[in-house]
Design a protein around this motif. Sequence first.
Motif, PDB file in Angstrom:
ATOM      1  N   LEU A  92      -2.663   1.428  -8.236  1.00 42.51           N
ATOM      2  CA  LEU A  92      -2.106   2.000  -7.008  1.00 42.51           C
ATOM      3  C   LEU A  92      -1.015   3.021  -7.319  1.00 42.51           C
ATOM      4  O   LEU A  92      -0.931   4.069  -6.665  1.00 42.51           O
ATOM      5  N   ARG A  93      -0.185   2.760  -8.335  1.00 43.74           N
ATOM      6  CA  ARG A  93       0.843   3.733  -8.716  1.00 43.74           C
ATOM      7  C   ARG A  93       0.214   5.025  -9.214  1.00 43.74           C
ATOM      8  O   ARG A  93       0.598   6.128  -8.792  1.00 43.74           O
ATOM      9  N   GLU A  94      -0.747   4.911 -10.133  1.00 40.77           N
ATOM     10  CA  GLU A  94      -1.347   6.114 -10.705  1.00 40.77           C
ATOM     11  C   GLU A  94      -2.157   6.877  -9.665  1.00 40.77           C
ATOM     12  O   GLU A  94      -2.100   8.109  -9.592  1.00 40.77           O
ATOM     13  N   ALA A  95      -2.918   6.153  -8.852  1.00 35.52           N
ATOM     14  CA  ALA A  95      -3.741   6.806  -7.835  1.00 35.52           C
ATOM     15  C   ALA A  95      -2.879   7.550  -6.821  1.00 35.52           C
ATOM     16  O   ALA A  95      -3.237   8.635  -6.356  1.00 35.52           O
ATOM     17  N   ALA A  96      -1.713   6.993  -6.476  1.00 34.51           N
ATOM     18  CA  ALA A  96      -0.815   7.660  -5.533  1.00 34.51           C
ATOM     19  C   ALA A  96      -0.188   8.899  -6.154  1.00 34.51           C
ATOM     20  O   ALA A  96       0.051   9.900  -5.468  1.00 34.51           O
ATOM     21  N   ALA A  97       0.099   8.853  -7.451  1.00 35.91           N
ATOM     22  CA  ALA A  97       0.729   9.997  -8.119  1.00 35.91           C
ATOM     23  C   ALA A  97      -0.229  11.163  -8.275  1.00 35.91           C
ATOM     24  O   ALA A  97       0.192  12.325  -8.286  1.00 35.91           O
ATOM     25  N   ILE A  98      -1.542  10.915  -8.393  1.00 33.94           N
ATOM     26  CA  ILE A  98      -2.477  12.010  -8.673  1.00 33.94           C
ATOM     27  C   ILE A  98      -2.572  13.046  -7.542  1.00 33.94           C
ATOM     28  O   ILE A  98      -2.405  14.247  -7.819  1.00 33.94           O
ATOM     29  N   PRO A  99      -2.878  12.723  -6.262  1.00 32.32           N
ATOM     30  CA  PRO A  99      -3.391  11.461  -5.736  1.00 32.32           C
ATOM     31  C   PRO A  99      -4.912  11.424  -5.774  1.00 32.32           C
ATOM     32  O   PRO A  99      -5.580  12.451  -5.647  1.00 32.32           O
ATOM     33  N   VAL A 100      -5.466  10.224  -5.984  1.00 30.67           N
ATOM     34  CA  VAL A 100      -6.906  10.011  -5.860  1.00 30.67           C
ATOM     35  C   VAL A 100      -7.293  10.108  -4.391  1.00 30.67           C
ATOM     36  O   VAL A 100      -6.574   9.618  -3.522  1.00 30.67           O
ATOM     37  N   ARG A 101      -8.424  10.740  -4.122  1.00 30.72           N
ATOM     38  CA  ARG A 101      -8.913  10.855  -2.752  1.00 30.72           C
ATOM     39  C   ARG A 101     -10.342  10.302  -2.692  1.00 30.72           C
ATOM     40  O   ARG A 101     -11.299  11.013  -2.970  1.00 30.72           O
ATOM     41  N   ILE A 138       0.841  -1.194   0.000  1.00 35.01           N
ATOM     42  CA  ILE A 138       0.000   0.000   0.000  1.00 35.01           C
ATOM     43  C   ILE A 138       0.884   1.255   0.000  1.00 35.01           C
ATOM     44  O   ILE A 138       1.723   1.413   0.890  1.00 35.01           O
ATOM     45  N   PRO A 139       0.732   2.136  -0.980  1.00 33.36           N
ATOM     46  CA  PRO A 139       1.565   3.354  -1.016  1.00 33.36           C
ATOM     47  C   PRO A 139       1.338   4.233   0.213  1.00 33.36           C
ATOM     48  O   PRO A 139       0.230   4.313   0.758  1.00 33.36           O
ATOM     49  N   ASP A 140       2.400   4.913   0.629  1.00 34.30           N
ATOM     50  CA  ASP A 140       2.317   5.801   1.793  1.00 34.30           C
ATOM     51  C   ASP A 140       1.391   6.988   1.553  1.00 34.30           C
ATOM     52  O   ASP A 140       0.998   7.657   2.515  1.00 34.30           O
ATOM     53  N   ALA A 141       1.042   7.254   0.294  1.00 30.73           N
ATOM     54  CA  ALA A 141       0.171   8.398  -0.016  1.00 30.73           C
ATOM     55  C   ALA A 141      -1.228   8.241   0.574  1.00 30.73           C
ATOM     56  O   ALA A 141      -1.970   9.220   0.680  1.00 30.73           O
ATOM     57  N   PHE A 142      -1.595   7.017   0.977  1.00 30.29           N
ATOM     58  CA  PHE A 142      -2.954   6.757   1.429  1.00 30.29           C
ATOM     59  C   PHE A 142      -2.996   6.327   2.882  1.00 30.29           C
ATOM     60  O   PHE A 142      -2.148   5.546   3.337  1.00 30.29           O
ATOM     61  N   THR A 143      -4.004   6.809   3.593  1.00 39.23           N
ATOM     62  CA  THR A 143      -4.327   6.223   4.879  1.00 39.23           C
ATOM     63  C   THR A 143      -4.954   4.852   4.643  1.00 39.23           C
ATOM     64  O   THR A 143      -5.286   4.486   3.516  1.00 39.23           O
ATOM     65  N   ASP A 144      -5.119   4.098   5.721  1.00 39.27           N
ATOM     66  CA  ASP A 144      -5.756   2.786   5.599  1.00 39.27           C
ATOM     67  C   ASP A 144      -7.160   2.915   5.008  1.00 39.27           C
ATOM     68  O   ASP A 144      -7.551   2.153   4.122  1.00 39.27           O
ATOM     69  N   VAL A 145      -7.918   3.873   5.506  1.00 37.86           N
ATOM     70  CA  VAL A 145      -9.306   4.055   5.083  1.00 37.86           C
ATOM     71  C   VAL A 145      -9.374   4.507   3.624  1.00 37.86           C
ATOM     72  O   VAL A 145     -10.252   4.082   2.866  1.00 37.86           O
ATOM     73  N   GLU A 146      -8.449   5.357   3.200  1.00 34.16           N
ATOM     74  CA  GLU A 146      -8.422   5.792   1.793  1.00 34.16           C
ATOM     75  C   GLU A 146      -8.008   4.665   0.867  1.00 34.16           C
ATOM     76  O   GLU A 146      -8.503   4.562  -0.267  1.00 34.16           O
TER      77      GLU A 146
END
Length: 336
Positions: free
Chosen positions: A292-301, A137-145
């Motif tokens: 996961l790579r693309e969502a972290a780069a955007i980042p998707v919320r 899981i990328p660090d860009a996201f919390t567990d819930v995200e």
Amino acid sequence: MRALVVTQPGPIANRPLVAADLPDPVPGPGELRVRVRACGVCRTDLHVVEGDLPPVRDRVIPGHQVVGVVDALGPGARRFRVGDRVGIAWLRSVCGACDACAAGRENLCPNAQFTGYHADGGYAEYAVAPEAFAYTIPDAFTDVEAAPLLCAGIIGYRALARAALPPSGALGLYGFGASAHVVLQLARHRGATVYVATRGRSHRALAVELGAAWAGAVDEPPPAPLDSAIVFAPAGAVVPPALRALKPGGTCALAGVTMTDLPAMAYEPHLFREKTLTSVTANTRADGEALLREAAAIPVRPRVATYPLEAAPDALADLAGGRIDGVAVLVVDGAT
């Protein structure tokens, strides 16, 4: 461990999902055990609980958007370490030997098995999965995200690919739940103009807030012809309006795991001029990694409504009733 279990599928109003206290699972060879922090609530879970997907076990713990921390390793498991944060998604295993697997299309493996259906999932304090099918899981996201990305995100990502959206094209989204609200963010980041057709007024408001150029009812034609459309609503009656809205040569992808019957359609307005109608089946691990790579780069919320584990029946009832804007996530243990 605490868990929510289906033994006799039935309408969610009849509360077929019941609390249970079960032994902690033990990881087998090549498997890892995850202490679950968060688990997304998916319409596929609803199909499992209500029996729309025929039962394949006498008892199952649903949930296939699992985020947690590795706390035990089975024999031979070396890909992750205890303490790593990982995700468990819908695709649990494939045979690796069939034509589909050999062609890199493991989502079509006839022997595929799925989390929360063939094996217990994440509506519990612990979940076990093959390490080869777990995700960092990328660090860009919390567990819930992160939780909803593991199905809503992955399936949306594959649906967007299947819809063959050209660069800076016009995309129609039919239905605006968990997957669609992630796809809208992906498509907008790629330069697309997005039009949303959905029955819920609050869903339309969220679509506009997230950047949709227009949001209206399903029976309203979008204000411009579409290059691509994705039907997320599990209703066959939505398909003809989506096809009618396409430009010549456009593509409509059907993203649901189940769908009511498609009505009869006239050839000329719906399919003529080389329009394409295609479906989406599960996902590959490559889809998950890429999303996961693309969502972290955007980042998707993701827009998330949280529920405690014990309230999973309420979350599913709210999902069935269209009362969730975005996605529901069960908070299990120490989620961030």
